[in-house]
Design a protein around this motif. Structure first.
Motif, PDB file in Angstrom:
ATOM      1  N   ARG A 189       5.545  -1.771   6.607  1.00  0.00           N
ATOM      2  CA  ARG A 189       6.653  -2.176   5.733  1.00  0.00           C
ATOM      3  C   ARG A 189       6.871  -3.691   5.820  1.00  0.00           C
ATOM      4  O   ARG A 189       7.022  -4.365   4.807  1.00  0.00           O
ATOM      5  CB  ARG A 189       7.941  -1.447   6.113  1.00  0.00           C
ATOM      6  N   LYS A 190       6.849  -4.193   7.030  1.00  0.00           N
ATOM      7  CA  LYS A 190       7.066  -5.630   7.240  1.00  0.00           C
ATOM      8  C   LYS A 190       5.980  -6.455   6.547  1.00  0.00           C
ATOM      9  O   LYS A 190       6.274  -7.457   5.897  1.00  0.00           O
ATOM     10  CB  LYS A 190       7.086  -5.922   8.745  1.00  0.00           C
ATOM     11  N   VAL A 191       4.740  -6.015   6.666  1.00  0.00           N
ATOM     12  CA  VAL A 191       3.623  -6.731   6.042  1.00  0.00           C
ATOM     13  C   VAL A 191       3.763  -6.710   4.524  1.00  0.00           C
ATOM     14  O   VAL A 191       3.677  -7.754   3.869  1.00  0.00           O
ATOM     15  CB  VAL A 191       2.263  -6.118   6.463  1.00  0.00           C
ATOM     16  N   LEU A 192       3.999  -5.539   3.961  1.00  0.00           N
ATOM     17  CA  LEU A 192       4.101  -5.425   2.506  1.00  0.00           C
ATOM     18  C   LEU A 192       5.298  -6.205   1.960  1.00  0.00           C
ATOM     19  O   LEU A 192       5.197  -6.875   0.929  1.00  0.00           O
ATOM     20  CB  LEU A 192       4.181  -3.960   2.095  1.00  0.00           C
ATOM     21  N   LEU A 241      -5.336  -4.816   5.534  1.00  0.00           N
ATOM     22  CA  LEU A 241      -5.599  -5.268   4.172  1.00  0.00           C
ATOM     23  C   LEU A 241      -6.945  -4.767   3.653  1.00  0.00           C
ATOM     24  O   LEU A 241      -7.089  -4.474   2.473  1.00  0.00           O
ATOM     25  CB  LEU A 241      -5.529  -6.801   4.107  1.00  0.00           C
ATOM     26  N   ARG A 242      -7.919  -4.628   4.549  1.00  0.00           N
ATOM     27  CA  ARG A 242      -9.228  -4.119   4.151  1.00  0.00           C
ATOM     28  C   ARG A 242      -9.136  -2.640   3.772  1.00  0.00           C
ATOM     29  O   ARG A 242      -9.699  -2.206   2.766  1.00  0.00           O
ATOM     30  CB  ARG A 242     -10.238  -4.298   5.281  1.00  0.00           C
ATOM     31  N   VAL A 243      -8.409  -1.880   4.567  1.00  0.00           N
ATOM     32  CA  VAL A 243      -8.289  -0.444   4.330  1.00  0.00           C
ATOM     33  C   VAL A 243      -7.444  -0.146   3.093  1.00  0.00           C
ATOM     34  O   VAL A 243      -7.699   0.819   2.385  1.00  0.00           O
ATOM     35  CB  VAL A 243      -7.689   0.247   5.584  1.00  0.00           C
ATOM     36  N   ASN A 244      -6.456  -0.982   2.810  1.00  0.00           N
ATOM     37  CA  ASN A 244      -5.516  -0.729   1.719  1.00  0.00           C
ATOM     38  C   ASN A 244      -5.721  -1.676   0.550  1.00  0.00           C
ATOM     39  O   ASN A 244      -4.782  -2.292   0.054  1.00  0.00           O
ATOM     40  CB  ASN A 244      -4.082  -0.823   2.250  1.00  0.00           C
ATOM     41  N   LYS A 245      -6.945  -1.750   0.071  1.00  0.00           N
ATOM     42  CA  LYS A 245      -7.272  -2.655  -1.030  1.00  0.00           C
ATOM     43  C   LYS A 245      -6.534  -2.302  -2.318  1.00  0.00           C
ATOM     44  O   LYS A 245      -6.307  -3.161  -3.149  1.00  0.00           O
ATOM     45  CB  LYS A 245      -8.773  -2.657  -1.290  1.00  0.00           C
ATOM     46  N   GLY A 246      -6.155  -1.054  -2.506  1.00  0.00           N
ATOM     47  CA  GLY A 246      -5.438  -0.655  -3.699  1.00  0.00           C
ATOM     48  C   GLY A 246      -3.991  -1.113  -3.714  1.00  0.00           C
ATOM     49  O   GLY A 246      -3.347  -1.130  -4.761  1.00  0.00           O
ATOM     50  N   MET A 247      -3.477  -1.491  -2.561  1.00  0.00           N
ATOM     51  CA  MET A 247      -2.079  -1.906  -2.462  1.00  0.00           C
ATOM     52  C   MET A 247      -1.897  -3.414  -2.567  1.00  0.00           C
ATOM     53  O   MET A 247      -0.863  -3.884  -3.006  1.00  0.00           O
ATOM     54  CB  MET A 247      -1.484  -1.417  -1.144  1.00  0.00           C
ATOM     55  N   VAL A 248      -2.890  -4.136  -2.131  1.00  0.00           N
ATOM     56  CA  VAL A 248      -2.825  -5.598  -2.171  1.00  0.00           C
ATOM     57  C   VAL A 248      -4.081  -6.123  -2.849  1.00  0.00           C
ATOM     58  O   VAL A 248      -5.115  -5.466  -2.862  1.00  0.00           O
ATOM     59  CB  VAL A 248      -2.697  -6.215  -0.756  1.00  0.00           C
ATOM     60  N   GLY A 253       3.080  -1.753  -7.791  1.00  0.00           N
ATOM     61  CA  GLY A 253       3.839  -2.747  -7.050  1.00  0.00           C
ATOM     62  C   GLY A 253       5.011  -2.197  -6.266  1.00  0.00           C
ATOM     63  O   GLY A 253       5.782  -2.961  -5.691  1.00  0.00           O
ATOM     64  N   SER A 254       5.175  -0.884  -6.220  1.00  0.00           N
ATOM     65  CA  SER A 254       6.296  -0.264  -5.505  1.00  0.00           C
ATOM     66  C   SER A 254       5.982  -0.147  -4.012  1.00  0.00           C
ATOM     67  O   SER A 254       5.099   0.613  -3.605  1.00  0.00           O
ATOM     68  CB  SER A 254       6.585   1.123  -6.078  1.00  0.00           C
ATOM     69  N   ILE A 255       6.735  -0.879  -3.210  1.00  0.00           N
ATOM     70  CA  ILE A 255       6.549  -0.850  -1.754  1.00  0.00           C
ATOM     71  C   ILE A 255       6.824   0.555  -1.208  1.00  0.00           C
ATOM     72  O   ILE A 255       6.099   1.059  -0.350  1.00  0.00           O
ATOM     73  CB  ILE A 255       7.467  -1.884  -1.067  1.00  0.00           C
ATOM     74  N   GLU A 256       7.874   1.205  -1.717  1.00  0.00           N
ATOM     75  CA  GLU A 256       8.231   2.547  -1.228  1.00  0.00           C
ATOM     76  C   GLU A 256       7.127   3.563  -1.535  1.00  0.00           C
ATOM     77  O   GLU A 256       6.832   4.428  -0.713  1.00  0.00           O
ATOM     78  CB  GLU A 256       9.561   2.992  -1.824  1.00  0.00           C
ATOM     79  N   SER A 257       6.518   3.451  -2.700  1.00  0.00           N
ATOM     80  CA  SER A 257       5.412   4.343  -3.045  1.00  0.00           C
ATOM     81  C   SER A 257       4.226   4.096  -2.112  1.00  0.00           C
ATOM     82  O   SER A 257       3.569   5.041  -1.662  1.00  0.00           O
ATOM     83  CB  SER A 257       5.005   4.111  -4.500  1.00  0.00           C
ATOM     84  N   MET A 258       3.968   2.833  -1.812  1.00  0.00           N
ATOM     85  CA  MET A 258       2.875   2.494  -0.900  1.00  0.00           C
ATOM     86  C   MET A 258       3.143   3.050   0.488  1.00  0.00           C
ATOM     87  O   MET A 258       2.247   3.618   1.123  1.00  0.00           O
ATOM     88  CB  MET A 258       2.701   0.983  -0.826  1.00  0.00           C
ATOM     89  N   LEU A 259       4.373   2.913   0.955  1.00  0.00           N
ATOM     90  CA  LEU A 259       4.712   3.406   2.285  1.00  0.00           C
ATOM     91  C   LEU A 259       4.644   4.928   2.356  1.00  0.00           C
ATOM     92  O   LEU A 259       4.197   5.476   3.367  1.00  0.00           O
ATOM     93  CB  LEU A 259       6.094   2.913   2.693  1.00  0.00           C
ATOM     94  N   SER A 260       5.057   5.613   1.300  1.00  0.00           N
ATOM     95  CA  SER A 260       4.974   7.077   1.324  1.00  0.00           C
ATOM     96  C   SER A 260       3.511   7.518   1.368  1.00  0.00           C
ATOM     97  O   SER A 260       3.174   8.497   2.038  1.00  0.00           O
ATOM     98  CB  SER A 260       5.715   7.694   0.144  1.00  0.00           C
TER      99      SER A 260
END
Length: 106
Positions: free
Chosen positions: A7-10, A41-48, A67-74
């Protein structure tokens, strides 16, 4: 990384807006190792997304999460639960197999 660290990173990346944030400044702001950040960041290329011009990372506003942080975290929480389930399943399978093998020996 734990969910709060994710969460902090995103949120930190999002706070930089379109200009994005580099690995070093992201590590300084979040107090997370650069190697851990690179792995995340490598593992979550779809988020960033990484800018090809300056190498800065920004939130992917056009991907699955829009671009929804909450969707990414879920999504990250679901992945974590699935990994945990498979770990327990493998441990139980190994314990069951060893029990059968030991039962046949004795």
């Amino acid at each position: 990384m734990q969910i709060e660290a994710n969460r902090k990173v995103l949120q930190t990346i999002e706070s930089h807006g379109k200009s994005g944030s580099g690995i070093i400044s992201l590590a300084n702001e979040t107090n997370i190792n650069q190697s851990d950040l690179r792995e995340f960041l490598r593992v979550n290329k779809g988020m960033v997304s990484k800018s090809s011009l300056n190498g800065a990372y920004t939130i992917n506003r056009f991907g699955e999460h829009r671009g929804s942080i909450e969707s990414m975290l879920s999504t990250l929480v679901k992945r974590s639960k699935i990994k945990q389930f498979y770990r327990y399943y493998i441990i139980a399978f190994i314990a069951f197999t060893l029990g059968l093998m030991l039962g046949r020996i004795g």
